[in-house]
Motif scaffolding. Sequence first.
Motif, mmCIF file in Angstrom:
data_model
loop_
_atom_site.group_PDB
_atom_site.id
_atom_site.type_symbol
_atom_site.label_atom_id
_atom_site.label_comp_id
_atom_site.label_asym_id
_atom_site.label_seq_id
_atom_site.Cartn_x
_atom_site.Cartn_y
_atom_site.Cartn_z
ATOM 1 N N SER A 11 0.821 -1.196 0.000
ATOM 2 C CA SER A 11 0.000 0.000 0.000
ATOM 3 C C SER A 11 0.855 1.245 0.000
ATOM 4 N N ALA A 12 1.933 1.224 0.796
ATOM 5 C CA ALA A 12 2.793 2.389 0.859
ATOM 6 C C ALA A 12 3.554 2.588 -0.442
ATOM 7 N N GLN A 13 3.901 1.468 -1.082
ATOM 8 C CA GLN A 13 4.686 1.566 -2.308
ATOM 9 C C GLN A 13 3.860 2.078 -3.473
ATOM 10 N N PHE A 14 2.561 1.745 -3.495
ATOM 11 C CA PHE A 14 1.709 2.130 -4.612
ATOM 12 C C PHE A 14 0.473 2.871 -4.095
ATOM 13 N N PRO A 15 0.624 4.131 -3.686
ATOM 14 C CA PRO A 15 -0.503 4.870 -3.116
ATOM 15 C C PRO A 15 -1.615 5.085 -4.117
ATOM 16 N N ASP A 16 -1.281 5.152 -5.415
ATOM 17 C CA ASP A 16 -2.307 5.245 -6.447
ATOM 18 C C ASP A 16 -2.782 3.833 -6.758
ATOM 19 N N ARG A 17 -3.983 3.506 -6.340
ATOM 20 C CA ARG A 17 -4.423 2.118 -6.455
ATOM 21 C C ARG A 17 -4.696 1.687 -7.890
ATOM 22 N N LEU A 18 -4.637 2.596 -8.842
ATOM 23 C CA LEU A 18 -4.785 2.232 -10.240
ATOM 24 C C LEU A 18 -3.446 1.888 -10.875
ATOM 25 N N SER A 19 -2.347 2.060 -10.149
ATOM 26 C CA SER A 19 -1.022 1.878 -10.725
ATOM 27 C C SER A 19 -0.229 0.866 -9.917
ATOM 28 N N PHE A 20 0.372 -0.102 -10.608
ATOM 29 C CA PHE A 20 1.234 -1.088 -9.969
ATOM 30 C C PHE A 20 2.143 -1.685 -11.037
ATOM 31 N N PRO A 21 3.278 -2.258 -10.651
ATOM 32 C CA PRO A 21 4.200 -2.831 -11.639
ATOM 33 C C PRO A 21 3.519 -3.936 -12.447
ATOM 34 N N GLY A 22 3.729 -3.918 -13.749
ATOM 35 C CA GLY A 22 3.127 -4.945 -14.596
ATOM 36 C C GLY A 22 1.657 -4.745 -14.849
ATOM 37 N N ARG A 23 1.159 -3.527 -14.614
ATOM 38 C CA ARG A 23 -0.280 -3.272 -14.751
ATOM 39 C C ARG A 23 -0.779 -3.576 -16.161
ATOM 40 N N LEU A 24 -0.103 -3.057 -17.184
ATOM 41 C CA LEU A 24 -0.567 -3.251 -18.561
ATOM 42 C C LEU A 24 -0.489 -4.721 -18.997
ATOM 43 N N PRO A 25 0.638 -5.435 -18.746
ATOM 44 C CA PRO A 25 0.624 -6.861 -19.087
ATOM 45 C C PRO A 25 -0.450 -7.648 -18.341
ATOM 46 N N PHE A 26 -0.653 -7.319 -17.054
ATOM 47 C CA PHE A 26 -1.661 -8.031 -16.272
ATOM 48 C C PHE A 26 -3.060 -7.827 -16.846
ATOM 49 N N LEU A 27 -3.399 -6.577 -17.172
ATOM 50 C CA LEU A 27 -4.711 -6.315 -17.763
ATOM 51 C C LEU A 27 -4.808 -6.933 -19.157
ATOM 52 N N GLY A 28 -3.695 -6.954 -19.891
ATOM 53 C CA GLY A 28 -3.694 -7.599 -21.198
ATOM 54 C C GLY A 28 -3.966 -9.089 -21.103
ATOM 55 N N ILE A 29 -3.386 -9.729 -20.084
ATOM 56 C CA ILE A 29 -3.651 -11.153 -19.854
ATOM 57 C C ILE A 29 -5.138 -11.383 -19.612
ATOM 58 N N ASN A 30 -5.724 -10.561 -18.748
ATOM 59 C CA ASN A 30 -7.152 -10.715 -18.453
ATOM 60 C C ASN A 30 -8.007 -10.473 -19.681
ATOM 61 N N PHE A 31 -7.604 -9.518 -20.523
ATOM 62 C CA PHE A 31 -8.322 -9.254 -21.768
ATOM 63 C C PHE A 31 -8.332 -10.501 -22.648
ATOM 64 N N LEU A 32 -7.178 -11.129 -22.827
ATOM 65 C CA LEU A 32 -7.087 -12.301 -23.696
ATOM 66 C C LEU A 32 -7.749 -13.522 -23.075
ATOM 67 N N VAL A 33 -7.623 -13.676 -21.754
ATOM 68 C CA VAL A 33 -8.247 -14.821 -21.097
ATOM 69 C C VAL A 33 -9.765 -14.717 -21.157
#
Length: 423
Positions: A11-33
Amino acid sequence: MAPMNPDVSKSAQFPDRLSFPGRLPFLGINFLVGDIQTGIMPLLAVDLAYSLHWKAGQVGVALAFGNLALLLAQPFAGMLTDRLKEKRWAFFIVSTLFALGCLSLLGRPSTLRVFFAQGLIGVSTALIIPFLSAMAMGLTGKEHFPRAMGLAQGANHAGSVAGALVVGFLARHWDPPVVFLFYGVSSFCAGLLALRIPRGSIDPLVSRESRPDGAILPLQNVLKIPVLLFFLTVLLFFTANTAMLPLAGEKLANRMPEPPGEVIAWAIVVTQAVMTVVSLLTPRIVRRTGAWKVFIFCLLLLPVRGLGLSAASTQSGILEIQVLDGIATGILSVLLPMLAAEIARGSGRFNALIGFLGAMISAGGFLSQLVAGQLTEAAGTDAAFLVLSAIAGIAFLFGIAGGRKGWASSTASPLEPISPSEG
């Protein structure tokens, strides 16, 4: 020095809850799945019935076999996910297995090849589901998990819409097996995207809802009677729910001149478009209304949908009723993992519970396809819808009873912070 609470560090590392490392690949995986998982069963049902001329009962058995493979593998898949520290390469292997299952359906597959493909797809899907939940939790932490699941499921349903549009185009201009090639390529690309998530960004302790010491509690400490009652309600819901989309596709196919693959694709588009919007709104809805009330609302929509599909006699009527499916399933796709996270809090058993929850969904799917296939062959689709509606009504009553027994109160609100002493 005492170990830092992983949830707090995230939580402290990513105060913006819309942003986290690997966000775009992770959402891309969900899109394809979302693309590959939602459409393959109903499209296979249509292909077997209209291209290979299988009887409705045979189609039901084939689909039920895939769900049975998924059911048997899912609890073990969840427990394996809790144990594996490296999620990225494991997901790549699993998505490749799914792709091989899709490729096995090319051409004019024999009965044996259809069942082999269904088994391979079922087992790989059993692993895909807990891996995605573990990634969401491990990347963002518990505090931001509801929002992450909302985004993930939004991408998932958007992928289903996009995939259904592509499938509709392919069904119009090419033979049905091309669709399975498309699904195979999509699955393999999802695996490649997993490798684009930064190494070490998925916290193995956070991903399984563990305490900082990494302890894993015995399952009997987690699977208490109120939780088992909740699982039974989920089982009944999906026993009624799973076969409704393929049956709606078959009913549409009898009333539309377009190719059957295109028909089912449009049914998927309607449902998934609604799910995309609803899943993004679900964390906010749960925060304002409460998880149990939202869950009961979803249970109520299903018997209404079944009765409506039974009575519907026009193309537009069938497609309009599919909106109810989009609302209920869109909410549950986010709500059920949120509830599983709360049941598992501090136990280190989050993905195991996702596996058991998935097993209930798969068991419901197995029973649903089996019952609906036999009922459709014996009495027609409208009679099948009525029986499924009755099962949905029972699920609703169990949900009400479960709420009074206190299964909902046995877990905290999905948005409440968890103290280290709990669980």
